[in-house]
Scaffold this motif. Structure first.
Motif, PDB file in Angstrom:
ATOM      1  N   SER A  25      22.972  12.776  -8.201  1.00  0.00           N
ATOM      2  CA  SER A  25      22.748  11.458  -7.602  1.00  0.00           C
ATOM      3  C   SER A  25      21.292  11.235  -7.229  1.00  0.00           C
ATOM      4  N   ARG A  26      20.490  12.291  -7.264  1.00  0.00           N
ATOM      5  CA  ARG A  26      19.059  12.130  -7.032  1.00  0.00           C
ATOM      6  C   ARG A  26      18.303  13.197  -7.812  1.00  0.00           C
ATOM      7  N   SER A  27      17.007  13.188  -7.685  1.00  0.00           N
ATOM      8  CA  SER A  27      16.174  14.061  -8.494  1.00  0.00           C
ATOM      9  C   SER A  27      16.538  15.538  -8.342  1.00  0.00           C
ATOM     10  N   ILE A  28      16.575  16.205  -9.481  1.00  0.00           N
ATOM     11  CA  ILE A  28      16.808  17.656  -9.489  1.00  0.00           C
ATOM     12  C   ILE A  28      15.578  18.397  -9.976  1.00  0.00           C
ATOM     13  N   PHE A  29      14.442  17.719  -9.935  1.00  0.00           N
ATOM     14  CA  PHE A  29      13.215  18.269 -10.518  1.00  0.00           C
ATOM     15  C   PHE A  29      12.921  19.669  -9.992  1.00  0.00           C
ATOM     16  N   SER A  30      13.131  19.883  -8.699  1.00  0.00           N
ATOM     17  CA  SER A  30      12.758  21.167  -8.099  1.00  0.00           C
ATOM     18  C   SER A  30      13.931  22.131  -7.961  1.00  0.00           C
ATOM     19  N   ALA A  31      15.076  21.757  -8.502  1.00  0.00           N
ATOM     20  CA  ALA A  31      16.290  22.532  -8.256  1.00  0.00           C
ATOM     21  C   ALA A  31      16.529  23.608  -9.299  1.00  0.00           C
ATOM     22  N   ALA A  32      17.054  24.722  -8.833  1.00  0.00           N
ATOM     23  CA  ALA A  32      17.662  25.693  -9.732  1.00  0.00           C
ATOM     24  C   ALA A  32      19.083  25.202 -10.007  1.00  0.00           C
ATOM     25  N   MET A  33      19.407  25.078 -11.275  1.00  0.00           N
ATOM     26  CA  MET A  33      20.706  24.537 -11.659  1.00  0.00           C
ATOM     27  C   MET A  33      21.513  25.621 -12.355  1.00  0.00           C
ATOM     28  N   PHE A  66      26.183  29.889 -25.810  1.00  0.00           N
ATOM     29  CA  PHE A  66      25.979  28.775 -24.881  1.00  0.00           C
ATOM     30  C   PHE A  66      24.483  28.565 -24.665  1.00  0.00           C
ATOM     31  N   THR A  67      24.112  27.306 -24.446  1.00  0.00           N
ATOM     32  CA  THR A  67      22.729  26.963 -24.145  1.00  0.00           C
ATOM     33  C   THR A  67      22.683  25.988 -22.977  1.00  0.00           C
ATOM     34  N   ILE A  68      21.934  26.343 -21.946  1.00  0.00           N
ATOM     35  CA  ILE A  68      21.748  25.446 -20.806  1.00  0.00           C
ATOM     36  C   ILE A  68      20.408  24.737 -20.967  1.00  0.00           C
ATOM     37  N   SER A  69      20.384  23.459 -20.624  1.00  0.00           N
ATOM     38  CA  SER A  69      19.141  22.688 -20.709  1.00  0.00           C
ATOM     39  C   SER A  69      19.148  21.641 -19.607  1.00  0.00           C
ATOM     40  N   ARG A  70      18.001  21.024 -19.404  1.00  0.00           N
ATOM     41  CA  ARG A  70      17.919  20.021 -18.352  1.00  0.00           C
ATOM     42  C   ARG A  70      17.047  18.866 -18.807  1.00  0.00           C
ATOM     43  N   ASP A  71      17.376  17.686 -18.299  1.00  0.00           N
ATOM     44  CA  ASP A  71      16.585  16.479 -18.521  1.00  0.00           C
ATOM     45  C   ASP A  71      16.312  15.905 -17.138  1.00  0.00           C
ATOM     46  N   ASN A  72      15.173  16.244 -16.590  1.00  0.00           N
ATOM     47  CA  ASN A  72      14.871  15.815 -15.220  1.00  0.00           C
ATOM     48  C   ASN A  72      14.751  14.293 -15.102  1.00  0.00           C
ATOM     49  N   ALA A  73      14.346  13.649 -16.150  1.00  0.00           N
ATOM     50  CA  ALA A  73      14.225  12.183 -16.109  1.00  0.00           C
ATOM     51  C   ALA A  73      15.594  11.525 -15.926  1.00  0.00           C
ATOM     52  N   ARG A  74      16.637  12.199 -16.407  1.00  0.00           N
ATOM     53  CA  ARG A  74      18.003  11.682 -16.273  1.00  0.00           C
ATOM     54  C   ARG A  74      18.788  12.388 -15.171  1.00  0.00           C
ATOM     55  N   ASN A  75      18.120  13.279 -14.433  1.00  0.00           N
ATOM     56  CA  ASN A  75      18.800  14.051 -13.364  1.00  0.00           C
ATOM     57  C   ASN A  75      20.040  14.753 -13.903  1.00  0.00           C
ATOM     58  N   THR A  76      19.933  15.290 -15.109  1.00  0.00           N
ATOM     59  CA  THR A  76      21.097  15.823 -15.790  1.00  0.00           C
ATOM     60  C   THR A  76      20.823  17.219 -16.343  1.00  0.00           C
ATOM     61  N   VAL A  77      21.835  18.054 -16.223  1.00  0.00           N
ATOM     62  CA  VAL A  77      21.828  19.384 -16.820  1.00  0.00           C
ATOM     63  C   VAL A  77      22.971  19.456 -17.817  1.00  0.00           C
ATOM     64  N   TYR A  78      22.728  20.159 -18.912  1.00  0.00           N
ATOM     65  CA  TYR A  78      23.720  20.263 -19.966  1.00  0.00           C
ATOM     66  C   TYR A  78      24.111  21.715 -20.198  1.00  0.00           C
ATOM     67  N   LEU A  79      25.307  21.898 -20.720  1.00  0.00           N
ATOM     68  CA  LEU A  79      25.732  23.202 -21.196  1.00  0.00           C
ATOM     69  C   LEU A  79      26.342  22.994 -22.579  1.00  0.00           C
ATOM     70  N   GLN A  80      25.593  23.380 -23.602  1.00  0.00           N
ATOM     71  CA  GLN A  80      26.094  23.315 -24.966  1.00  0.00           C
ATOM     72  C   GLN A  80      26.861  24.596 -25.244  1.00  0.00           C
ATOM     73  N   MET A  81      28.123  24.443 -25.609  1.00  0.00           N
ATOM     74  CA  MET A  81      28.995  25.599 -25.818  1.00  0.00           C
ATOM     75  C   MET A  81      29.458  25.604 -27.274  1.00  0.00           C
ATOM     76  N   ASN A  82      29.048  26.616 -28.006  1.00  0.00           N
ATOM     77  CA  ASN A  82      29.420  26.763 -29.406  1.00  0.00           C
ATOM     78  C   ASN A  82      30.285  28.003 -29.596  1.00  0.00           C
ATOM     79  N   SER A  83      30.933  28.077 -30.738  1.00  0.00           N
ATOM     80  CA  SER A  83      31.774  29.238 -31.078  1.00  0.00           C
ATOM     81  C   SER A  83      32.716  29.580 -29.924  1.00  0.00           C
TER      82      SER A  83
END
Length: 113
Positions: A25-33, A66-83
């Motif tokens: 809901s707000r910036s996660i720029f400085s957060a460990a996710m 699995f690959t974790i990534s983040r888009d700070n501009a969208r305040n969003t973290v992703y988890l790509q899960m393959n296989s």
């Protein structure tokens, strides 16, 4: 206060892929996710971490899949899960450490054999 909302879970066959999203809901720029998961009858376990600088770490069980990534501009973290494997079946939770720890409500991932 920070609200975390996960999405992207569902039912998939073994070998398939899913991408989970966690939007804050707000910036996660400085957060460990982090992404955690909890299977029925088991303790919650850490799956993946991404620090504010972008460095990542994974549980042995998901390394290379699995690959974790983040888009700070969208305040969003992703988890790509393959296989995906049946043993990946769990509720997946997003976690943010911004002075204090915040949790999302979880999203169910079910992998059929």
């Amino acid at each position: 206060q920070v609200q975390l909302v996960e999405s992207g879970g569902g039912l998939v066959q073994a070998g398939g892929s899913l991408r989970l999203s966690c939007t804050a809901s707000r910036s996660i720029f400085s957060a460990a996710m982090r992404w955690y998961r909890q299977a029925p009858g088991k303790q919650r376990e850490l799956v993946a971490t991404i620090l504010s600088g972008g460095s990542t770490n994974y549980a042995d069980a998901v390394k290379g899949r699995f690959t974790i990534s983040r888009d700070n501009a969208r305040n969003t973290v992703y988890l790509q899960m393959n296989s995906l494997k049946p043993e990946d079946t769990a509720v997946y939770y997003c976690n943010a450490l911004i002075s204090v720890t915040y949790w999302g409500q979880g999203t169910q991932v079910t992998v059929s054999s």
